[in-house]
Design a protein around this motif. Sequence first.
Motif, PDB file in Angstrom:
ATOM      1  N   GLN A 108      32.293  40.013  32.992  1.00  0.00           N
ATOM      2  CA  GLN A 108      33.490  39.178  32.986  1.00  0.00           C
ATOM      3  C   GLN A 108      34.221  39.291  34.326  1.00  0.00           C
ATOM      4  O   GLN A 108      34.697  38.301  34.872  1.00  0.00           O
ATOM      5  CB  GLN A 108      34.424  39.585  31.842  1.00  0.00           C
ATOM      6  CG  GLN A 108      35.671  38.720  31.731  1.00  0.00           C
ATOM      7  CD  GLN A 108      36.655  39.227  30.685  1.00  0.00           C
ATOM      8  OE1 GLN A 108      36.770  40.427  30.460  1.00  0.00           O
ATOM      9  NE2 GLN A 108      37.356  38.311  30.048  1.00  0.00           N
ATOM     10  N   ALA A 109      34.283  40.504  34.858  1.00  0.00           N
ATOM     11  CA  ALA A 109      34.968  40.714  36.125  1.00  0.00           C
ATOM     12  C   ALA A 109      34.266  39.980  37.264  1.00  0.00           C
ATOM     13  O   ALA A 109      34.897  39.315  38.091  1.00  0.00           O
ATOM     14  CB  ALA A 109      35.043  42.207  36.435  1.00  0.00           C
ATOM     15  N   ARG A 110      32.947  40.073  37.313  1.00  0.00           N
ATOM     16  CA  ARG A 110      32.174  39.453  38.398  1.00  0.00           C
ATOM     17  C   ARG A 110      32.197  37.932  38.330  1.00  0.00           C
ATOM     18  O   ARG A 110      32.011  37.259  39.348  1.00  0.00           O
ATOM     19  CB  ARG A 110      30.741  39.969  38.373  1.00  0.00           C
ATOM     20  CG  ARG A 110      30.621  41.395  38.905  1.00  0.00           C
ATOM     21  CD  ARG A 110      29.197  41.887  38.889  1.00  0.00           C
ATOM     22  NE  ARG A 110      29.091  43.222  39.498  1.00  0.00           N
ATOM     23  CZ  ARG A 110      28.121  44.085  39.257  1.00  0.00           C
ATOM     24  NH1 ARG A 110      27.146  43.765  38.406  1.00  0.00           N
ATOM     25  NH2 ARG A 110      28.098  45.262  39.853  1.00  0.00           N
ATOM     26  N   SER A 111      32.416  37.396  37.146  1.00  0.00           N
ATOM     27  CA  SER A 111      32.454  35.938  37.015  1.00  0.00           C
ATOM     28  C   SER A 111      33.601  35.333  37.817  1.00  0.00           C
ATOM     29  O   SER A 111      33.562  34.165  38.189  1.00  0.00           O
ATOM     30  CB  SER A 111      32.579  35.547  35.537  1.00  0.00           C
ATOM     31  OG  SER A 111      33.839  35.926  35.016  1.00  0.00           O
ATOM     32  N   GLY A 112      34.625  36.134  38.067  1.00  0.00           N
ATOM     33  CA  GLY A 112      35.751  35.667  38.873  1.00  0.00           C
ATOM     34  C   GLY A 112      35.549  35.874  40.364  1.00  0.00           C
ATOM     35  O   GLY A 112      36.430  35.516  41.158  1.00  0.00           O
ATOM     36  N   ASN A 113      34.416  36.456  40.750  1.00  0.00           N
ATOM     37  CA  ASN A 113      34.065  36.698  42.151  1.00  0.00           C
ATOM     38  C   ASN A 113      35.182  37.401  42.933  1.00  0.00           C
ATOM     39  O   ASN A 113      35.611  36.923  43.995  1.00  0.00           O
ATOM     40  CB  ASN A 113      33.697  35.379  42.843  1.00  0.00           C
ATOM     41  CG  ASN A 113      32.969  35.620  44.161  1.00  0.00           C
ATOM     42  OD1 ASN A 113      32.269  36.624  44.321  1.00  0.00           O
ATOM     43  ND2 ASN A 113      33.148  34.715  45.113  1.00  0.00           N
ATOM     44  N   PRO A 114      35.657  38.549  42.446  1.00  0.00           N
ATOM     45  CA  PRO A 114      36.737  39.252  43.155  1.00  0.00           C
ATOM     46  C   PRO A 114      36.219  39.914  44.434  1.00  0.00           C
ATOM     47  O   PRO A 114      35.019  40.171  44.570  1.00  0.00           O
ATOM     48  CB  PRO A 114      37.177  40.309  42.143  1.00  0.00           C
ATOM     49  CG  PRO A 114      35.932  40.611  41.366  1.00  0.00           C
ATOM     50  CD  PRO A 114      35.210  39.294  41.248  1.00  0.00           C
ATOM     51  N   ASP A 115      37.146  40.182  45.344  1.00  0.00           N
ATOM     52  CA  ASP A 115      36.778  40.899  46.572  1.00  0.00           C
ATOM     53  C   ASP A 115      36.410  42.349  46.253  1.00  0.00           C
ATOM     54  O   ASP A 115      35.538  42.934  46.905  1.00  0.00           O
ATOM     55  CB  ASP A 115      37.943  40.883  47.566  1.00  0.00           C
ATOM     56  CG  ASP A 115      38.300  39.474  48.009  1.00  0.00           C
ATOM     57  OD1 ASP A 115      37.364  38.693  48.283  1.00  0.00           O
ATOM     58  OD2 ASP A 115      39.508  39.145  48.057  1.00  0.00           O
ATOM     59  N   TYR A 116      37.111  42.916  45.284  1.00  0.00           N
ATOM     60  CA  TYR A 116      36.904  44.327  44.939  1.00  0.00           C
ATOM     61  C   TYR A 116      36.842  44.501  43.421  1.00  0.00           C
ATOM     62  O   TYR A 116      37.482  43.764  42.664  1.00  0.00           O
ATOM     63  CB  TYR A 116      38.034  45.191  45.504  1.00  0.00           C
ATOM     64  CG  TYR A 116      38.094  45.171  47.005  1.00  0.00           C
ATOM     65  CD1 TYR A 116      37.323  46.042  47.779  1.00  0.00           C
ATOM     66  CD2 TYR A 116      38.929  44.252  47.662  1.00  0.00           C
ATOM     67  CE1 TYR A 116      37.376  46.007  49.164  1.00  0.00           C
ATOM     68  CE2 TYR A 116      38.987  44.215  49.051  1.00  0.00           C
ATOM     69  CZ  TYR A 116      38.207  45.092  49.788  1.00  0.00           C
ATOM     70  OH  TYR A 116      38.253  45.046  51.160  1.00  0.00           O
ATOM     71  N   LEU A 117      36.075  45.497  43.023  1.00  0.00           N
ATOM     72  CA  LEU A 117      35.892  45.808  41.605  1.00  0.00           C
ATOM     73  C   LEU A 117      36.260  47.275  41.370  1.00  0.00           C
ATOM     74  O   LEU A 117      35.790  48.159  42.082  1.00  0.00           O
ATOM     75  CB  LEU A 117      34.424  45.574  41.228  1.00  0.00           C
ATOM     76  CG  LEU A 117      34.065  45.420  39.751  1.00  0.00           C
ATOM     77  CD1 LEU A 117      34.693  44.150  39.181  1.00  0.00           C
ATOM     78  CD2 LEU A 117      32.548  45.367  39.591  1.00  0.00           C
ATOM     79  N   VAL A 118      37.113  47.519  40.369  1.00  0.00           N
ATOM     80  CA  VAL A 118      37.503  48.883  40.005  1.00  0.00           C
ATOM     81  C   VAL A 118      36.936  49.201  38.628  1.00  0.00           C
ATOM     82  O   VAL A 118      37.213  48.492  37.659  1.00  0.00           O
ATOM     83  CB  VAL A 118      39.036  49.050  39.994  1.00  0.00           C
ATOM     84  CG1 VAL A 118      39.409  50.465  39.521  1.00  0.00           C
ATOM     85  CG2 VAL A 118      39.622  48.782  41.372  1.00  0.00           C
ATOM     86  N   THR A 119      36.110  50.221  38.550  1.00  0.00           N
ATOM     87  CA  THR A 119      35.552  50.672  37.275  1.00  0.00           C
ATOM     88  C   THR A 119      35.854  52.159  37.108  1.00  0.00           C
ATOM     89  O   THR A 119      36.297  52.823  38.048  1.00  0.00           O
ATOM     90  CB  THR A 119      34.025  50.449  37.220  1.00  0.00           C
ATOM     91  OG1 THR A 119      33.423  51.132  38.335  1.00  0.00           O
ATOM     92  CG2 THR A 119      33.681  48.974  37.284  1.00  0.00           C
ATOM     93  N   GLY A 120      35.575  52.690  35.930  1.00  0.00           N
ATOM     94  CA  GLY A 120      35.825  54.120  35.739  1.00  0.00           C
ATOM     95  C   GLY A 120      35.512  54.582  34.340  1.00  0.00           C
ATOM     96  O   GLY A 120      35.042  53.809  33.497  1.00  0.00           O
ATOM     97  N   GLN A 121      35.774  55.843  34.105  1.00  0.00           N
ATOM     98  CA  GLN A 121      35.572  56.419  32.776  1.00  0.00           C
ATOM     99  C   GLN A 121      36.669  57.424  32.486  1.00  0.00           C
ATOM    100  O   GLN A 121      37.181  58.099  33.384  1.00  0.00           O
ATOM    101  CB  GLN A 121      34.209  57.092  32.673  1.00  0.00           C
ATOM    102  CG  GLN A 121      34.029  58.309  33.553  1.00  0.00           C
ATOM    103  CD  GLN A 121      32.634  58.910  33.430  1.00  0.00           C
ATOM    104  OE1 GLN A 121      31.633  58.198  33.508  1.00  0.00           O
ATOM    105  NE2 GLN A 121      32.569  60.223  33.242  1.00  0.00           N
TER     106      GLN A 121
END
Length: 200
Positions: A108-121
């Motif tokens: 879902q995040a990549r579908s918006g083609n963002p400049d940066y992606l923040v993930t975590g646990q």
Amino acid sequence: MKHRRSAPVVLLALVGAVFLLSACGPSNSVRLLPPPPLDASVLPAPNAPSVSVVSFADKRVDTASIGVRRDGSAFSTTGDVAPWISRALADELARSGFQVSFATNVSQARSGNPDYLVTGQVDEVWLKESSSTEISSQMRVKCTLANRKGRLWSESCNASQSRSGLPSGSTAEDLLLDTLRDLVKPMAQKIVQTIETRKQ
């Protein structure tokens, strides 16, 4: 004789006071209070980078509880811990002037083609009630920042706090919220610094 008659009365008063203090303490069910909402005046800066924060994965060993009381019973919550932390981080990044979105998963995040992606646990969210007047909290998450080419920064971040004093029903909830703030602010600052360095 008067002193002997008053002893049970004093004892009952003490027992009553202890009972009242216990009754005013935190309950086993703890709400996850949201941080204050974003000020309407906070707008993305012109040409600000777009950042998508993905809801963190909950990697805690025991996802059913968030702590232990002094009697051995568990603190629990009806809220979802991972989105609670992730959204707080997204809001903190938005306060820095980025164009921030929140996604439930990476696709879902990549579908918006963002400049940066923040993930975590989320590795730990824990409350410990040591006594009727003392409670502490501990949080630990691993956060990762990436751009379209790959990972830029990854770090395990911690925050902890404690409270001492007369208990109240909101003690545990307020403590968790304050610990959350202590957790996400430094994380957001490191993400901002990493992105600003890339822009130079």
